[in-house]
Design an enzyme around this catalytic site. Sequence first.
Site, PDB file in Angstrom:
ATOM      1  N   TYR A  82       0.872  -1.175   0.000  1.00 15.95           N
ATOM      2  CA  TYR A  82       0.000   0.000   0.000  1.00 15.95           C
ATOM      3  C   TYR A  82       0.904   1.219   0.000  1.00 15.95           C
ATOM      4  CZ  TYR A  82      -4.014  -2.935   0.660  1.00 15.95           C
ATOM      5  OH  TYR A  82      -4.988  -3.883   0.465  1.00 15.95           O
TER       6      TYR A  82
HETATM    7  P1  FDA Z   1       2.675  -2.808 -10.299  1.00 16.41           P
HETATM    8  O1  FDA Z   1       2.933  -3.419 -11.610  1.00 16.41           O
HETATM    9  O2  FDA Z   1       2.213  -1.394 -10.280  1.00 16.41           O
HETATM   10  O3  FDA Z   1       3.938  -2.993  -9.378  1.00 16.41           O
HETATM   11  C1  FDA Z   1       4.019  -2.515  -8.059  1.00 16.41           C
HETATM   12  C2  FDA Z   1       5.494  -2.286  -7.687  1.00 16.41           C
HETATM   13  O4  FDA Z   1       6.223  -3.483  -7.847  1.00 16.41           O
HETATM   14  C3  FDA Z   1       6.194  -1.270  -8.584  1.00 16.41           C
HETATM   15  O5  FDA Z   1       7.200  -0.616  -7.852  1.00 16.41           O
HETATM   16  C4  FDA Z   1       6.822  -2.124  -9.654  1.00 16.41           C
HETATM   17  O6  FDA Z   1       7.901  -1.518 -10.310  1.00 16.41           O
HETATM   18  C5  FDA Z   1       7.249  -3.340  -8.849  1.00 16.41           C
HETATM   19  N1  FDA Z   1       7.221  -4.544  -9.673  1.00 16.41           N
HETATM   20  C6  FDA Z   1       6.160  -5.035 -10.348  1.00 16.41           C
HETATM   21  N2  FDA Z   1       6.498  -6.150 -10.977  1.00 16.41           N
HETATM   22  C7  FDA Z   1       7.795  -6.378 -10.712  1.00 16.41           C
HETATM   23  C8  FDA Z   1       8.702  -7.388 -11.110  1.00 16.41           C
HETATM   24  N3  FDA Z   1       8.314  -8.379 -11.900  1.00 16.41           N
HETATM   25  N4  FDA Z   1       9.981  -7.311 -10.689  1.00 16.41           N
HETATM   26  C9  FDA Z   1      10.372  -6.297  -9.880  1.00 16.41           C
HETATM   27  N5  FDA Z   1       9.547  -5.311  -9.470  1.00 16.41           N
HETATM   28  C10 FDA Z   1       8.269  -5.349  -9.874  1.00 16.41           C
HETATM   29  N6  FDA Z   1      -2.352  -5.984  -1.393  1.00 16.41           N
HETATM   30  C11 FDA Z   1      -2.491  -6.962  -0.476  1.00 16.41           C
HETATM   31  O7  FDA Z   1      -1.504  -7.446   0.049  1.00 16.41           O
HETATM   32  N7  FDA Z   1      -3.723  -7.425  -0.161  1.00 16.41           N
HETATM   33  C12 FDA Z   1      -4.848  -6.959  -0.737  1.00 16.41           C
HETATM   34  O8  FDA Z   1      -5.939  -7.416  -0.428  1.00 16.41           O
HETATM   35  C13 FDA Z   1      -4.715  -5.928  -1.708  1.00 16.41           C
HETATM   36  N8  FDA Z   1      -5.805  -5.390  -2.309  1.00 16.41           N
HETATM   37  C14 FDA Z   1      -5.655  -4.394  -3.225  1.00 16.41           C
HETATM   38  C15 FDA Z   1      -6.779  -3.833  -3.828  1.00 16.41           C
HETATM   39  C16 FDA Z   1      -6.626  -2.827  -4.757  1.00 16.41           C
HETATM   40  C17 FDA Z   1      -7.852  -2.263  -5.399  1.00 16.41           C
HETATM   41  C18 FDA Z   1      -5.350  -2.350  -5.094  1.00 16.41           C
HETATM   42  C19 FDA Z   1      -5.183  -1.272  -6.099  1.00 16.41           C
HETATM   43  C20 FDA Z   1      -4.234  -2.886  -4.489  1.00 16.41           C
HETATM   44  C21 FDA Z   1      -4.371  -3.904  -3.550  1.00 16.41           C
HETATM   45  N9  FDA Z   1      -3.277  -4.452  -2.923  1.00 16.41           N
HETATM   46  C22 FDA Z   1      -3.434  -5.461  -2.014  1.00 16.41           C
HETATM   47  C23 FDA Z   1      -1.942  -3.902  -3.158  1.00 16.41           C
HETATM   48  C24 FDA Z   1      -1.165  -4.677  -4.205  1.00 16.41           C
HETATM   49  O9  FDA Z   1      -0.719  -5.878  -3.631  1.00 16.41           O
HETATM   50  C25 FDA Z   1       0.057  -3.844  -4.632  1.00 16.41           C
HETATM   51  O10 FDA Z   1      -0.360  -2.645  -5.203  1.00 16.41           O
HETATM   52  C26 FDA Z   1       0.962  -4.605  -5.580  1.00 16.41           C
HETATM   53  O11 FDA Z   1       2.256  -4.077  -5.530  1.00 16.41           O
HETATM   54  C27 FDA Z   1       0.438  -4.539  -6.984  1.00 16.41           C
HETATM   55  O12 FDA Z   1       1.182  -5.339  -7.840  1.00 16.41           O
HETATM   56  P2  FDA Z   1       1.069  -5.076  -9.406  1.00 16.41           P
HETATM   57  O13 FDA Z   1       2.005  -5.993 -10.073  1.00 16.41           O
HETATM   58  O14 FDA Z   1      -0.349  -5.063  -9.809  1.00 16.41           O
HETATM   59  O15 FDA Z   1       1.545  -3.571  -9.495  1.00 16.41           O
END
Ligand code: FDA
Length: 531
Positions: free
Chosen positions: A469
């Site tokens: 978050y």
């Molecule tokens: P994104 O692609 O935006 O990456 C997030 C971060 O990780 C960035 O800094 C990115 O550069 C880095 N990153 C991504 N992929 C990578 C990779 N392959 N290698 C290295 N770095 C990488 N969390 C939780 O624990 N429990 C929950 O219930 C929820 N619920 C929830 C609901 C909603 C509506 C949202 C918007 C978010 C959550 N989250 C959550 C939070 C979620 O776990 C968090 O935002 C994650 O980082 C999202 O991962 P993404 O790959 O989607 O994001």
Amino acid sequence: MFCPNILSFISSLLLLFHGVALAAENHEKFLKCLSLQSDTISEVLYTQNNSSFSSVLKASIQNLVFSTPENPKPLFIITPFHVSEIQAAIKCSKKNGLQIRVRSGGHDHEGLSSISDVPFIIIDLINFSEISVDVEERTAWVESGATVGQLNYRIAEKSQNLLAVPVGTCPTVGVGGHFSGGGIGALMRKYGTAADHIVDAHMIDVKGRFLNRESMGEDLFWAIRGGGGASFGIIVSWKINLVSVPSTVTVFAVPRTLEQNATKLLNKWQYIEDRVHEDLFIIAILFRENSTMVSLFTSLFLGGVDRLLRLMQDSFPELGLTKEDCREMTFVESIVYLDGFEAIRESINVDVLLGRNFFRPFTGKIDYLTEPIPEEAFLGIYDIFFEQDQKTNGRLVFFPYGGKITEISESEIPYPHRAGNIYTLLYYAEWGQEAIDEAHQTHVNMLKQLFNYMTPYVTKNPRTAYINYRDLDIGRNNKFGPTSVQEAGVWGKKYFKNNFYRLVHVKTMVDPENFFRNEQSIPPFNLVKDE
Ligand code: FDA
């Protein structure tokens, strides 16, 4: 005689032109470097002149606050299919002074996977989304670009609904960000975080090397399981141990208004949520509805309705839960239910888990609590809700704790929020797509008011936070020049407590020149500033 102001104006203009010319030259060099490194890169490379650039950019910016025209754009986007394309992108970015933003699902609360205020490229792992499940071994390999919903869909499909991965409650969240930040959700009381179950990973480091658990070593493997992947490299896939779920689970979503004793119920919830059987996970969501407040108790129970009713009768009889309030279903159906219970009345279509679009403007903050707040304190929370314009759409999500997540040691992985915590409080708001920026400020202000109000009741020294978050209000790295360990510790210790120092140690070993950096990346130990 020339006026000194004019002289300095002319020299700044010259510098600017020089800078632009230099930047253009570097971009050419970057493209040339890419084409030398990879034969296939042109098929997955989008320059700003490409007609698909904007749609590819927006395809995974899930928080619409960060897709408005004012947000900085990457110079290039790469959507690799092959590891060699990622290796080429790292080598050429390093050589030409470009930063990399890695994007998996694109849910970063502060948009850090899609924006940056220094020249940057995006490596978008949308095409790295393969999932292979081994039911006999009870493991799965999943690529970072898959969503957690897709992952549990495939596991349920292969295991006849008997296995799962403990992940968060939003199915469109990407595996890459979620796993590398921890991952807490409806199975955490029974099984802990997602990252607690990772047993191997494949990643590309700053030297462009392809590493697995053995070749990266235990320190780096420790760091990427909760320390935030973006500080350490690009994780392409993960191997995760699967956990058992029963063939039938039970869910409910029971709203109670102030007139129906919402305050007393919420107060009681604080005393039972972390102590009830670990098969039971009860969230309380507090929001305003017209002239009253509603506390919505929504739950996943790992078992059938009769056992659930007995447990509720023992621990939370005041809620008055009845059989009619409950629905039995499979675990994978419960994911869809918990994500959208407000809209779900009849049948549940699990195929929605294969989609990856969240797409709405939102903002959020988080706190951890180690003791219940006094019942009277809820009244001050209500006051803040009632001061808002009716259109303001904030909510507080009381996320239960206790059970397995608190039994694992604080230093086992970087996610440190273990024994002693009794629940987490999520301050969250999402709103319609008109006037995104204006509404953003309104909702940010409301959540800040709630966050400030809660100060006496939440963890202190530090006021802990959770990297998934992400919240730049708690501190950020210096925009220009290096950030010392002490400076980064301001936000780093909130996310990681003492694990922050081990993360710095790992960073210093694997990326001493701090190539992989962003507003909240772990800094390497810097000899000049940290002496
Ligand atoms: P994104 O692609 O935006 O990456 C997030 C971060 O990780 C960035 O800094 C990115 O550069 C880095 N990153 C991504 N992929 C990578 C990779 N392959 N290698 C290295 N770095 C990488 N969390 C939780 O624990 N429990 C929950 O219930 C929820 N619920 C929830 C609901 C909603 C509506 C949202 C918007 C978010 C959550 N989250 C959550 C939070 C979620 O776990 C968090 O935002 C994650 O980082 C999202 O991962 P993404 O790959 O989607 O994001």
